[in-house]
Design a protein around this motif. Structure first.
Motif, PDB file in Angstrom:
ATOM      1  N   THR A   9      54.767  19.030  45.146  1.00 39.83           N
ATOM      2  CA  THR A   9      55.748  19.835  45.669  1.00 39.83           C
ATOM      3  C   THR A   9      55.494  20.638  46.988  1.00 39.83           C
ATOM      4  O   THR A   9      55.704  20.203  48.311  1.00 39.83           O
ATOM      5  CB  THR A   9      56.827  20.886  45.080  1.00 39.83           C
ATOM      6  OG1 THR A   9      58.123  20.703  44.005  1.00 39.83           O
ATOM      7  CG2 THR A   9      58.201  21.439  45.561  1.00 39.83           C
ATOM      8  N   LEU A  68      63.887  22.338  48.684  1.00 37.57           N
ATOM      9  CA  LEU A  68      63.112  21.603  47.975  1.00 37.57           C
ATOM     10  C   LEU A  68      61.752  22.005  47.431  1.00 37.57           C
ATOM     11  O   LEU A  68      62.022  22.132  45.558  1.00 37.57           O
ATOM     12  CB  LEU A  68      62.415  20.748  48.794  1.00 37.57           C
ATOM     13  CG  LEU A  68      60.654  19.789  48.144  1.00 37.57           C
ATOM     14  CD1 LEU A  68      61.775  18.571  47.366  1.00 37.57           C
ATOM     15  CD2 LEU A  68      60.536  18.981  49.590  1.00 37.57           C
ATOM     16  N   GLY A  72      61.726  21.531  43.160  1.00 34.57           N
ATOM     17  CA  GLY A  72      60.808  20.532  43.032  1.00 34.57           C
ATOM     18  C   GLY A  72      60.154  21.478  42.088  1.00 34.57           C
ATOM     19  O   GLY A  72      59.362  20.817  41.396  1.00 34.57           O
ATOM     20  N   GLU A  76      58.900  19.194  38.487  1.00 36.16           N
ATOM     21  CA  GLU A  76      57.824  18.594  38.250  1.00 36.16           C
ATOM     22  C   GLU A  76      56.652  19.152  37.191  1.00 36.16           C
ATOM     23  O   GLU A  76      55.893  18.243  37.097  1.00 36.16           O
ATOM     24  CB  GLU A  76      56.546  19.682  39.471  1.00 36.16           C
ATOM     25  CG  GLU A  76      55.917  20.700  39.597  1.00 36.16           C
ATOM     26  CD  GLU A  76      55.517  21.080  40.642  1.00 36.16           C
ATOM     27  OE1 GLU A  76      54.582  21.622  40.436  1.00 36.16           O
ATOM     28  OE2 GLU A  76      55.179  20.643  42.269  1.00 36.16           O
ATOM     29  N   TYR A  84      56.827  11.965  40.288  1.00 32.41           N
ATOM     30  CA  TYR A  84      57.664  12.398  41.077  1.00 32.41           C
ATOM     31  C   TYR A  84      58.028  11.993  42.950  1.00 32.41           C
ATOM     32  O   TYR A  84      59.290  12.051  43.530  1.00 32.41           O
ATOM     33  CB  TYR A  84      56.587  14.004  40.809  1.00 32.41           C
ATOM     34  CG  TYR A  84      57.741  15.007  42.277  1.00 32.41           C
ATOM     35  CD1 TYR A  84      58.181  16.049  41.446  1.00 32.41           C
ATOM     36  CD2 TYR A  84      57.307  15.201  43.227  1.00 32.41           C
ATOM     37  CE1 TYR A  84      59.092  16.950  42.297  1.00 32.41           C
ATOM     38  CE2 TYR A  84      57.376  16.024  44.474  1.00 32.41           C
ATOM     39  CZ  TYR A  84      58.191  17.363  43.574  1.00 32.41           C
ATOM     40  OH  TYR A  84      59.253  18.340  44.575  1.00 32.41           O
ATOM     41  N   PHE A 129      66.924  15.801  42.981  1.00 36.49           N
ATOM     42  CA  PHE A 129      66.155  16.491  42.025  1.00 36.49           C
ATOM     43  C   PHE A 129      67.745  17.361  40.922  1.00 36.49           C
ATOM     44  O   PHE A 129      67.479  17.871  40.140  1.00 36.49           O
ATOM     45  CB  PHE A 129      65.352  16.980  43.120  1.00 36.49           C
ATOM     46  CG  PHE A 129      64.240  16.737  43.266  1.00 36.49           C
ATOM     47  CD1 PHE A 129      63.946  15.172  43.531  1.00 36.49           C
ATOM     48  CD2 PHE A 129      63.105  17.384  43.706  1.00 36.49           C
ATOM     49  CE1 PHE A 129      63.287  14.968  43.713  1.00 36.49           C
ATOM     50  CE2 PHE A 129      62.066  16.808  44.442  1.00 36.49           C
ATOM     51  CZ  PHE A 129      62.207  15.876  44.063  1.00 36.49           C
TER      52      PHE A 129
END
Length: 209
Positions: A9, A68, A72, A76, A84, A129
């Motif tokens: 990320t 994000l 993220g 992750e 990813y 996501f």
């Protein structure tokens, strides 16, 4: 404690920031959308990737960066860096292509949609996501896991959920088709747990930041 550079990320946020800085330099000579944006026909193949990382302005960049970061860091923890980044680029590219070619098909018949668009931004991948996290969490597994649904019914359910969330988060000027496509791809990938590590391709197991 893992270094920040080991977080996909953080790496993606850095790449987005670097591309935005490059946009400002290139914009002094050429239109940014011409170099970085995806449009029809896709005459510059590199825009399939650059369009996912490029953004239309500071507010666009900031809103996507915040989203994000929130999604993220959660995602992750469940996957590897390779999966990813691959998921980010592929879903962002497919969402952008869907927006570009849907505009061609729907532009002549939908009053508010133009026939030619230029796509910039990571929101398609970010919505993927979100879709993945919604479809693969324990609560969803408990609820959906106890119901026997055919693949076609699961696809229809995912499409309805994606459409509802897309409409609920719609704002003027946003790429609704890209958001819907990203969400649907994320839902389908989440139900299949495509980002779970476990193949030789992935390399080392992921560590929590």
């Amino acid at each position: 404690m893992p270094r920040l550079t080991e977080s996909p990320t953080v790496v993606t946020l850095g790449a987005i920031g670097a591309v935005f800085a490059l946009q400002q330099v290139v914009g002094l000579i050429l239109p940014q959308t011409l170099v970085f944006g995806m449009s029809r026909p896709v005459a510059q193949p590199w825009t399939l990737v650059t369009s996912v990382y490029a953004h239309g302005g500071p507010s666009h960049l900031l809103s996507n960066a915040v989203a994000l970061a929130v999604l993220g860091f959660l995602l992750e923890r469940e996957t590897t860096s390779l999966r990813y980044h691959t998921f980010f680029v592929l879903t962002g590219t497919i969402a952008g292509l869907a927006e570009v070619y849907a505009a061609r098909l729907l532009g002549p018949v939908v009053p508010w949609m133009v026939g030619q668009v230029n796509v910039l931004g990571a929101s398609g991948a970010i919505f993927a996501f979100l879709g993945y996290l919604l479809a693969s969490n324990r609560l969803t597994e408990t609820v959906v896991g106890g119901v026997s649904l055919s693949p076609r019914a699961q696809l229809a359910l995912g499409g309805l959920c994606a459409a509802a969330i897309t409409i609920a988060t719609a704002n003027p000027g946003v790429a609704l088709i890209a958001h819907f496509t990203g969400l649907l791809l994320g839902f389908l990938a989440g139900r299949a747990h495509l980002l779970r590590p476990g193949t030789a391709l992935d390399g080392p197991e992921p560590t929590n930041p």
